[in-house]
Write an enzyme that holds these catalytic residues in place. Structure first.
Site, PDB file in Angstrom:
ATOM      1  N   CYS A 120      47.163  41.590  42.370  1.00 17.33           N
ATOM      2  CA  CYS A 120      46.310  42.782  42.233  1.00 17.33           C
ATOM      3  C   CYS A 120      45.750  43.124  43.609  1.00 17.33           C
ATOM      4  O   CYS A 120      45.772  42.300  44.516  1.00 17.33           O
ATOM      5  CB  CYS A 120      45.165  42.504  41.260  1.00 17.33           C
ATOM      6  SG  CYS A 120      44.326  44.023  40.724  1.00 17.33           S
ATOM      7  N   CYS A 122      42.444  44.553  43.917  1.00 18.11           N
ATOM      8  CA  CYS A 122      40.985  44.746  43.928  1.00 18.11           C
ATOM      9  C   CYS A 122      40.237  43.717  44.770  1.00 18.11           C
ATOM     10  O   CYS A 122      39.185  44.021  45.312  1.00 18.11           O
ATOM     11  CB  CYS A 122      40.431  44.793  42.508  1.00 18.11           C
ATOM     12  SG  CYS A 122      40.580  43.250  41.608  1.00 18.11           S
ATOM     13  N   CYS A 130      41.953  48.560  42.068  1.00 20.12           N
ATOM     14  CA  CYS A 130      43.168  47.755  41.916  1.00 20.12           C
ATOM     15  C   CYS A 130      44.402  48.429  42.502  1.00 20.12           C
ATOM     16  O   CYS A 130      45.516  47.919  42.365  1.00 20.12           O
ATOM     17  CB  CYS A 130      43.387  47.425  40.445  1.00 20.12           C
ATOM     18  SG  CYS A 130      41.993  46.562  39.696  1.00 20.12           S
ATOM     19  N   LYS A 195      45.293  44.980  29.114  1.00 24.07           N
ATOM     20  CA  LYS A 195      44.048  44.633  29.797  1.00 24.07           C
ATOM     21  C   LYS A 195      43.063  45.773  29.586  1.00 24.07           C
ATOM     22  O   LYS A 195      43.312  46.905  29.983  1.00 24.07           O
ATOM     23  CB  LYS A 195      44.306  44.414  31.277  1.00 24.07           C
ATOM     24  CG  LYS A 195      43.044  44.071  32.045  1.00 24.07           C
ATOM     25  CD  LYS A 195      43.342  43.758  33.485  1.00 24.07           C
ATOM     26  CE  LYS A 195      42.056  43.463  34.239  1.00 24.07           C
ATOM     27  NZ  LYS A 195      42.314  43.214  35.650  1.00 24.07           N
ATOM     28  N   ARG A 205      33.483  39.740  38.887  1.00 21.80           N
ATOM     29  CA  ARG A 205      33.418  40.611  40.059  1.00 21.80           C
ATOM     30  C   ARG A 205      32.508  40.023  41.123  1.00 21.80           C
ATOM     31  O   ARG A 205      32.701  40.264  42.304  1.00 21.80           O
ATOM     32  CB  ARG A 205      33.038  42.020  39.642  1.00 21.80           C
ATOM     33  CG  ARG A 205      34.182  42.593  38.809  1.00 21.80           C
ATOM     34  CD  ARG A 205      34.034  44.025  38.430  1.00 21.80           C
ATOM     35  NE  ARG A 205      35.151  44.382  37.556  1.00 21.80           N
ATOM     36  CZ  ARG A 205      35.202  45.470  36.807  1.00 21.80           C
ATOM     37  NH1 ARG A 205      34.195  46.327  36.837  1.00 21.80           N
ATOM     38  NH2 ARG A 205      36.250  45.713  36.060  1.00 21.80           N
ATOM     39  N   ARG A 217      37.049  51.565  36.295  1.00 24.19           N
ATOM     40  CA  ARG A 217      38.480  51.306  36.136  1.00 24.19           C
ATOM     41  C   ARG A 217      39.086  51.987  34.895  1.00 24.19           C
ATOM     42  O   ARG A 217      40.162  51.634  34.447  1.00 24.19           O
ATOM     43  CB  ARG A 217      38.730  49.796  36.053  1.00 24.19           C
ATOM     44  CG  ARG A 217      38.221  48.991  37.240  1.00 24.19           C
ATOM     45  CD  ARG A 217      39.051  47.720  37.406  1.00 24.19           C
ATOM     46  NE  ARG A 217      38.401  46.646  38.119  1.00 24.19           N
ATOM     47  CZ  ARG A 217      38.151  46.613  39.427  1.00 24.19           C
ATOM     48  NH1 ARG A 217      38.456  47.645  40.182  1.00 24.19           N
ATOM     49  NH2 ARG A 217      37.587  45.559  39.983  1.00 24.19           N
ATOM     50  N   GLU A 233      51.918  49.203  25.456  1.00 20.83           N
ATOM     51  CA  GLU A 233      51.866  48.595  26.792  1.00 20.83           C
ATOM     52  C   GLU A 233      52.726  47.327  26.841  1.00 20.83           C
ATOM     53  O   GLU A 233      53.457  47.088  27.798  1.00 20.83           O
ATOM     54  CB  GLU A 233      50.420  48.242  27.163  1.00 20.83           C
ATOM     55  CG  GLU A 233      49.572  49.413  27.630  1.00 20.83           C
ATOM     56  CD  GLU A 233      49.864  49.824  29.077  1.00 20.83           C
ATOM     57  OE1 GLU A 233      50.799  49.275  29.682  1.00 20.83           O
ATOM     58  OE2 GLU A 233      49.155  50.705  29.589  1.00 20.83           O
ATOM     59  N   LYS A 248      43.666  40.704  27.294  1.00 17.14           N
ATOM     60  CA  LYS A 248      42.462  40.361  28.047  1.00 17.14           C
ATOM     61  C   LYS A 248      41.415  41.451  27.897  1.00 17.14           C
ATOM     62  O   LYS A 248      41.772  42.617  28.016  1.00 17.14           O
ATOM     63  CB  LYS A 248      42.873  40.236  29.513  1.00 17.14           C
ATOM     64  CG  LYS A 248      41.745  39.963  30.449  1.00 17.14           C
ATOM     65  CD  LYS A 248      42.238  40.024  31.849  1.00 17.14           C
ATOM     66  CE  LYS A 248      41.034  39.888  32.756  1.00 17.14           C
ATOM     67  NZ  LYS A 248      41.387  39.989  34.136  1.00 17.14           N
ATOM     68  N   SER A 274      35.400  35.872  32.258  1.00 13.23           N
ATOM     69  CA  SER A 274      34.150  35.405  32.856  1.00 13.23           C
ATOM     70  C   SER A 274      32.928  35.643  31.973  1.00 13.23           C
ATOM     71  O   SER A 274      32.120  34.736  31.771  1.00 13.23           O
ATOM     72  CB  SER A 274      33.960  36.067  34.224  1.00 13.23           C
ATOM     73  OG  SER A 274      33.971  37.479  34.110  1.00 13.23           O
ATOM     74  N   TYR A 313      37.777  29.364  31.846  1.00  9.49           N
ATOM     75  CA  TYR A 313      36.931  28.620  32.785  1.00  9.49           C
ATOM     76  C   TYR A 313      36.418  27.344  32.132  1.00  9.49           C
ATOM     77  O   TYR A 313      35.882  26.475  32.801  1.00  9.49           O
ATOM     78  CB  TYR A 313      35.765  29.504  33.252  1.00  9.49           C
ATOM     79  CG  TYR A 313      36.266  30.788  33.891  1.00  9.49           C
ATOM     80  CD1 TYR A 313      36.713  30.782  35.216  1.00  9.49           C
ATOM     81  CD2 TYR A 313      36.366  31.970  33.165  1.00  9.49           C
ATOM     82  CE1 TYR A 313      37.218  31.940  35.798  1.00  9.49           C
ATOM     83  CE2 TYR A 313      36.864  33.132  33.743  1.00  9.49           C
ATOM     84  CZ  TYR A 313      37.293  33.110  35.049  1.00  9.49           C
ATOM     85  OH  TYR A 313      37.801  34.248  35.610  1.00  9.49           O
TER      86      TYR A 313
HETATM   87  C1  PBG Z   1      41.683  42.010  38.515  1.00 12.69           C
HETATM   88  C2  PBG Z   1      41.198  40.985  37.589  1.00 12.69           C
HETATM   89  C3  PBG Z   1      39.978  40.965  36.919  1.00 12.69           C
HETATM   90  C4  PBG Z   1      39.953  39.791  36.177  1.00 12.69           C
HETATM   91  C5  PBG Z   1      41.156  39.113  36.404  1.00 12.69           C
HETATM   92  N1  PBG Z   1      41.922  39.884  37.272  1.00 12.69           N
HETATM   93  C6  PBG Z   1      38.794  41.839  36.973  1.00 12.69           C
HETATM   94  C7  PBG Z   1      38.794  43.262  36.830  1.00 12.69           C
HETATM   95  O1  PBG Z   1      39.719  43.910  36.355  1.00 12.69           O
HETATM   96  O2  PBG Z   1      37.769  43.796  37.233  1.00 12.69           O
HETATM   97  C8  PBG Z   1      38.817  39.367  35.291  1.00 12.69           C
HETATM   98  C9  PBG Z   1      38.742  37.950  34.933  1.00 12.69           C
HETATM   99  C10 PBG Z   1      37.454  37.525  34.360  1.00 12.69           C
HETATM  100  O3  PBG Z   1      36.541  38.332  34.072  1.00 12.69           O
HETATM  101  O4  PBG Z   1      37.322  36.322  34.167  1.00 12.69           O
HETATM  102  N2  PBG Z   1      42.407  41.485  39.574  1.00 12.69           N
END
Ligand code: PBG
Length: 323
Positions: A120, A122, A130, A195, A205, A217, A233, A248, A274, A313
């Site tokens: 990615c 970002c 991204c 996603k 973030r 986004r 998708e 996700k 997260s 995690y």
């Molecule tokens: C983007 C990406 C994100 C996460 C994994 N890959 C964040 C986003 O789209 O802002 C999120 C993972 C998480 O929240 O644990 N590269």
């Protein structure tokens, strides 16, 4: 014939019986542990919104990987925090970039561990989006070439699986083509196919230093209200050559995991993101929830919904609890 002949409680009497009839078995073998790699050496900085999660330099990452391996967790996914950011995310392509060096050192350590990389922009762009920006918009097609180069550079460094998370249209095809042209036709793609544009990425973030500097986004990540679109998708990514797909976040999208599992025959991964982790941690720290119990219940729920692979995690904790 119903009660009193039928008594479901008969099979709940002892742990031995409950174990015998258990439908979903959680094990460390389904986990993937996310790691955040930064520059420097000896760095291990805790992410304030994610207790127990660290930004670490390459040397510390390798130590962590040893622990992950010893717990029976089969893989890690790497996120990079580069020294320099620019509008096009050039630091994501460097041979000596943070992720590339981490992969090489993990390879040298000869660990029995799958190294997955998040593909990615970002984390590498100064604007935090991204993709590359043209006319104040995240431009789809110009981003594809950069993503493909990034995936190739991870492959060259020794990645086992590349996982594009950007949600640009056509990125799986672009990455597959680039990998094949460079003799990586056997390298699998795990696509973040469905996603969603989620508030649950908040703590990530901070961890990855990837907050968009303007806008949000919504023009590329999916609307949380849609599940038929998720099937579309997934179907498109599979047509483009994805080997595995991901849904996700996980918890608010268990129905999507379940539908995808039923409609497709490829491995399905789910990302327990997260915010889902931080909610549990925060409530546990306040004494409001039993962390072990709820984390294992959440992971069991994600697996029961149909995810064979869970990025979490909580992987190291859960692996210990399950021993
Ligand atoms: C983007 C990406 C994100 C996460 C994994 N890959 C964040 C986003 O789209 O802002 C999120 C993972 C998480 O929240 O644990 N590269």
């Amino acid at each position: 014939m119903s009660f009193p002949v039928q008594r479901p409680r008969r099979l709940r009497k002892t742990e031995l019986l409950r174990g015998l009839v258990r439908e979903t078995r959680l094990s460390a073998a389904s986990f993937v542990y996310p790691l955040f790699v930064c520059s420097g050496s000896g760095v291990r900085q805790e992410v304030s919104s994610m207790p127990g999660v660290f930004q670490q330099s390459v040397d510390r990452i390798v130590e962590d990987c040893r622990e992950v391996e010893s717990l029976g967790i089969p893989g890690i996914i790497l996120f990079g925090l580069p020294e320099k950011k620019d509008p096009r995310g050039a630091s994501s392509l460097q041979k000596d970039g943070v992720v590339q060096r981490a992969i090489e050192l993990i390879r040298q350590a000869k660990l029995n561990l799958l190294v997955i990389t998040d593909v990615c922009l970002c984390e590498y762009t100064d604007h935090g989006h991204c993709g590359v920006i043209e006319n104040n918009e995240v431009a789809n097609d110009p981003t594809l070439a950069v993503l493909a180069e990034q995936a190739l550079s991870h492959a060259r460094a020794g990645a086992d699986i590349v996982a594009p998370s950007d949600m640009m249209d056509g990125r799986v095809a672009a990455i597959r083509k680039k990998l094949d042209e460079n003799n990586f036709q056997d390298l699998p793609i795990l696509s973040y196919a469905a996603k969603y544009c989620s508030g649950f990425y908040g703590p990530f973030r901070e961890a990855a230093d990837s907050t968009p500097q303007f806008g949000d986004r919504r023009s590329y990540q999916m609307d949380p209200a849609n599940s038929r679109e998720a099937l579309r998708e997934v179907a498109l990514d599979l047509q483009e050559g994805a080997d595995m797909i991901m849904v996700k976040p996980a918890l608010p999208y268990l129905d999507v995991i379940s539908r995808v599992r039923q409609e497709f025959s490829v491995p399905v991964a789910a990302y327990n993101v997260s915010g889902e982790y931080s909610m549990v941690k925060a409530a546990a720290q306040k004494g409001w929830l039993d962390e072990k119990r709820v984390a294992l219940e959440i992971l069991t729920g994600i697996k029961r919904a149909g995810a064979g692979i869970i990025l979490t995690y909580h992987a190291k904790d859960a692996a210990r609890w399950l021993k």
